[in-house]
Design a protein around this motif. Sequence first.
Motif, PDB file in Angstrom:
ATOM      1  N   ARG A 207      56.345 119.684  20.426  1.00  0.00           N
ATOM      2  CA  ARG A 207      57.429 120.604  21.479  1.00  0.00           C
ATOM      3  C   ARG A 207      56.874 122.141  21.049  1.00  0.00           C
ATOM      4  NH1 ARG A 207      63.263 117.751  20.217  1.00  0.00           N
ATOM      5  NH2 ARG A 207      62.836 116.069  21.986  1.00  0.00           N
ATOM      6  N   LEU A 208      56.493 122.397  19.716  1.00  0.00           N
ATOM      7  CA  LEU A 208      56.253 123.571  19.593  1.00  0.00           C
ATOM      8  C   LEU A 208      54.895 124.152  20.053  1.00  0.00           C
ATOM      9  CD1 LEU A 208      57.232 123.673  15.514  1.00  0.00           C
ATOM     10  CD2 LEU A 208      58.376 124.879  17.379  1.00  0.00           C
ATOM     11  N   GLU A 209      53.892 123.386  20.165  1.00  0.00           N
ATOM     12  CA  GLU A 209      52.673 123.285  20.404  1.00  0.00           C
ATOM     13  C   GLU A 209      52.595 123.700  22.189  1.00  0.00           C
ATOM     14  OE1 GLU A 209      49.979 120.756  18.918  1.00  0.00           O
ATOM     15  OE2 GLU A 209      49.867 121.988  17.229  1.00  0.00           O
ATOM     16  N   ASN A 210      53.684 123.072  22.717  1.00  0.00           N
ATOM     17  CA  ASN A 210      53.932 123.095  24.147  1.00  0.00           C
ATOM     18  C   ASN A 210      54.211 124.669  24.722  1.00  0.00           C
ATOM     19  OD1 ASN A 210      54.330 122.729  26.759  1.00  0.00           O
ATOM     20  ND2 ASN A 210      56.033 121.317  26.625  1.00  0.00           N
ATOM     21  N   ASP A 211      53.099 125.203  25.291  1.00  0.00           N
ATOM     22  CA  ASP A 211      53.553 126.891  25.566  1.00  0.00           C
ATOM     23  C   ASP A 211      54.556 126.929  26.535  1.00  0.00           C
ATOM     24  OD1 ASP A 211      51.268 127.312  24.192  1.00  0.00           O
ATOM     25  OD2 ASP A 211      49.692 127.121  25.918  1.00  0.00           O
ATOM     26  N   SER A 212      55.305 125.943  27.295  1.00  0.00           N
ATOM     27  CA  SER A 212      56.266 126.219  28.264  1.00  0.00           C
ATOM     28  C   SER A 212      57.604 126.097  27.360  1.00  0.00           C
ATOM     29  CB  SER A 212      56.273 125.071  29.360  1.00  0.00           C
ATOM     30  OG  SER A 212      56.291 123.732  28.542  1.00  0.00           O
ATOM     31  N   THR A 213      57.215 125.635  26.096  1.00  0.00           N
ATOM     32  CA  THR A 213      58.900 125.686  25.450  1.00  0.00           C
ATOM     33  C   THR A 213      59.281 127.080  24.909  1.00  0.00           C
ATOM     34  OG1 THR A 213      57.976 123.551  24.523  1.00  0.00           O
ATOM     35  CG2 THR A 213      59.950 124.646  23.503  1.00  0.00           C
ATOM     36  N   SER A 214      60.503 127.563  25.461  1.00  0.00           N
ATOM     37  CA  SER A 214      60.724 128.829  24.917  1.00  0.00           C
ATOM     38  C   SER A 214      61.583 128.627  23.606  1.00  0.00           C
ATOM     39  CB  SER A 214      61.651 129.555  26.019  1.00  0.00           C
ATOM     40  OG  SER A 214      62.972 128.361  26.484  1.00  0.00           O
ATOM     41  N   ILE A 215      61.577 129.838  22.994  1.00  0.00           N
ATOM     42  CA  ILE A 215      62.095 130.060  21.618  1.00  0.00           C
ATOM     43  C   ILE A 215      63.478 130.492  22.038  1.00  0.00           C
ATOM     44  CG2 ILE A 215      62.317 131.186  19.507  1.00  0.00           C
ATOM     45  CD1 ILE A 215      59.041 131.272  19.524  1.00  0.00           C
ATOM     46  N   THR A 216      64.738 130.017  21.119  1.00  0.00           N
ATOM     47  CA  THR A 216      66.150 130.441  21.478  1.00  0.00           C
ATOM     48  C   THR A 216      65.779 132.107  20.628  1.00  0.00           C
ATOM     49  OG1 THR A 216      66.930 128.243  21.327  1.00  0.00           O
ATOM     50  CG2 THR A 216      68.263 130.193  20.806  1.00  0.00           C
TER      51      THR A 216
ATOM     52  N   LYS B 245      64.597 138.158  15.402  1.00  0.00           N
ATOM     53  CA  LYS B 245      64.858 137.294  16.629  1.00  0.00           C
ATOM     54  C   LYS B 245      64.011 136.139  16.422  1.00  0.00           C
ATOM     55  CE  LYS B 245      67.003 140.978  19.463  1.00  0.00           C
ATOM     56  NZ  LYS B 245      67.039 141.419  20.668  1.00  0.00           N
ATOM     57  N   GLY B 246      64.834 134.917  16.789  1.00  0.00           N
ATOM     58  CA  GLY B 246      64.064 133.808  16.925  1.00  0.00           C
ATOM     59  C   GLY B 246      65.062 132.669  16.968  1.00  0.00           C
ATOM     60  N   ASP B 247      64.507 131.421  16.583  1.00  0.00           N
ATOM     61  CA  ASP B 247      65.340 130.266  16.599  1.00  0.00           C
ATOM     62  C   ASP B 247      65.671 130.036  15.049  1.00  0.00           C
ATOM     63  OD1 ASP B 247      65.887 127.178  15.946  1.00  0.00           O
ATOM     64  OD2 ASP B 247      65.400 127.223  18.357  1.00  0.00           O
ATOM     65  N   ALA B 248      67.036 130.083  14.699  1.00  0.00           N
ATOM     66  CA  ALA B 248      67.545 130.179  13.218  1.00  0.00           C
ATOM     67  C   ALA B 248      66.897 128.582  12.650  1.00  0.00           C
ATOM     68  CB  ALA B 248      68.760 130.148  13.094  1.00  0.00           C
ATOM     69  N   GLY B 249      67.167 127.688  13.199  1.00  0.00           N
ATOM     70  CA  GLY B 249      66.732 126.409  12.820  1.00  0.00           C
ATOM     71  C   GLY B 249      65.133 126.102  12.378  1.00  0.00           C
TER      72      GLY B 249
ATOM     73  N   HIS C 158      56.868 132.732  16.606  1.00  0.00           N
ATOM     74  CA  HIS C 158      57.719 133.882  16.434  1.00  0.00           C
ATOM     75  C   HIS C 158      57.017 135.207  16.320  1.00  0.00           C
ATOM     76  CE1 HIS C 158      60.791 130.629  15.831  1.00  0.00           C
ATOM     77  NE2 HIS C 158      61.675 131.589  16.008  1.00  0.00           N
ATOM     78  N   GLY C 159      55.407 135.279  16.516  1.00  0.00           N
ATOM     79  CA  GLY C 159      54.833 136.327  16.410  1.00  0.00           C
ATOM     80  C   GLY C 159      54.116 136.785  14.997  1.00  0.00           C
ATOM     81  N   GLY C 160      54.344 135.646  14.284  1.00  0.00           N
ATOM     82  CA  GLY C 160      53.893 136.157  12.855  1.00  0.00           C
ATOM     83  C   GLY C 160      52.850 135.115  12.425  1.00  0.00           C
ATOM     84  N   ARG C 161      52.842 135.024  10.925  1.00  0.00           N
ATOM     85  CA  ARG C 161      51.507 134.274  10.458  1.00  0.00           C
ATOM     86  C   ARG C 161      51.695 133.928   9.114  1.00  0.00           C
ATOM     87  NH1 ARG C 161      50.542 139.490   9.695  1.00  0.00           N
ATOM     88  NH2 ARG C 161      49.482 140.339   8.057  1.00  0.00           N
ATOM     89  N   ILE C 162      50.890 133.055   8.383  1.00  0.00           N
ATOM     90  CA  ILE C 162      50.936 132.509   6.978  1.00  0.00           C
ATOM     91  C   ILE C 162      49.733 132.832   6.413  1.00  0.00           C
ATOM     92  CG2 ILE C 162      51.562 130.730   5.658  1.00  0.00           C
ATOM     93  CD1 ILE C 162      52.972 129.331   7.614  1.00  0.00           C
ATOM     94  N   THR C 163      49.869 133.345   5.198  1.00  0.00           N
ATOM     95  CA  THR C 163      48.564 133.626   4.420  1.00  0.00           C
ATOM     96  C   THR C 163      48.712 132.953   3.034  1.00  0.00           C
ATOM     97  OG1 THR C 163      49.182 135.694   3.567  1.00  0.00           O
ATOM     98  CG2 THR C 163      47.961 135.892   5.666  1.00  0.00           C
ATOM     99  N   ALA C 164      47.531 132.625   2.625  1.00  0.00           N
ATOM    100  CA  ALA C 164      47.592 131.786   1.341  1.00  0.00           C
ATOM    101  C   ALA C 164      46.585 132.169   0.457  1.00  0.00           C
ATOM    102  CB  ALA C 164      47.512 130.275   1.514  1.00  0.00           C
TER     103      ALA C 164
END
Length: 383
Positions: free
Chosen positions: A220-229, A271-275, A360-366
């Motif tokens: 669901r997350l990788e589906n581009d048509s899925t909008s974020i609350t 702003k985004g999906d809290a869950g 959500h327009g972010g990224r993860i670095t490690a």
Amino acid sequence: MRPVLTQSGEISPNAQAQLSSLCLPEQVCQPDSSNSPLQQIVNQGYSLQLLNHRGETVAAIGQHPESLPSNSKLLAYHTQNISGGKPYHFHLMPLRKQSGEMWGYLQVGQSVGQFDEYMDTLHLLLIFGIPFAMILIGGASWWLAGLAMQPIYQSYAQMQQFTADAAHELRTPIATMQATIESTLAASDTAAETTQTLTALQRQNQRLKHLTQDMLLLTRLENDSTSITQERICLNEVIEDLEEELLPLALAANIHFQCHVPANGSKLWLKGDAGQIYRLISNLITNAINYTPSSGNVTVSLISQASEAIIQVQDTGIGIPAEELPHLYARFYRVNQDRGRKTGGSGLGLSIAQTIAQKHGGRITATSTLGQGSQFQIHLPLA
């Protein structure tokens, strides 16, 4: 011409009479209406002039001598502009008297203006035509490549759809199995051996259930048509809730677990999906606890930097080899292949976390040091 050119470098009256198109420097030249062969040659774009042995113009045919260049260097071939800026290519030929003595030279010129115009047109065609052709070819190649890639896109879409459908289909029987196991375990007359078997079955069923849920969520997350609350989320409160929820897990593993949020009371909002945000941070903290040995430390810090919030998860765990870092977010990838109870996740946790961050327009670095621990940073834009 030989019979009339008797004196070297000079035009006799007899020569002037026979060559009606002849024009001398000291004369006013009149247009030749006789249409003689020499005049026809001039009319076709040629120039004819007589030069003495020093290359000086003695006379011209059909044109005034001053309009034609001399040839003091006696060049056999050369190109030069005549009056009006027209380029001509000149060819020098010697003239001799009947006795064989040198009289002078005949210089014949031919206009190369048409050839220059043709070359200019060709240059323009090369300058503008080749880039246009390349753009046209590139566009056609792009379009043809798109057509060729359509079956691949369709196959990929079908694969994604199959994953989603499989997850949906598996949820129902798994839920039924779970309900049956729970009702059997709750019965008072269940034998100890049966209880042990059902407990193991329940554990494996839980793992299968979590795997199915993770696969469905990732699809669901990788589906581009899925909008974020789009809702306002206070990261301070999310970190505090996660500290309260995961502290028992850390205590059970004898891990010193602490969270740091801004102490001045300032709250960080996005702003985004809290869950999804909750799942993102929870995945990284759970990983840190699971991969940190007993008596280790796991520290979560919330930092504000410019226009983004940084959630930093630091542990003193086993660390990650440098060559493994680029593959951390691949599906089902594990740094080690342990599938035990403690660290045996589905291999989708970091993939889900990275996908949520990107959504959500972010990224993860490690960053990590083998045997000393790892540090993960979640960068998210502030509202």
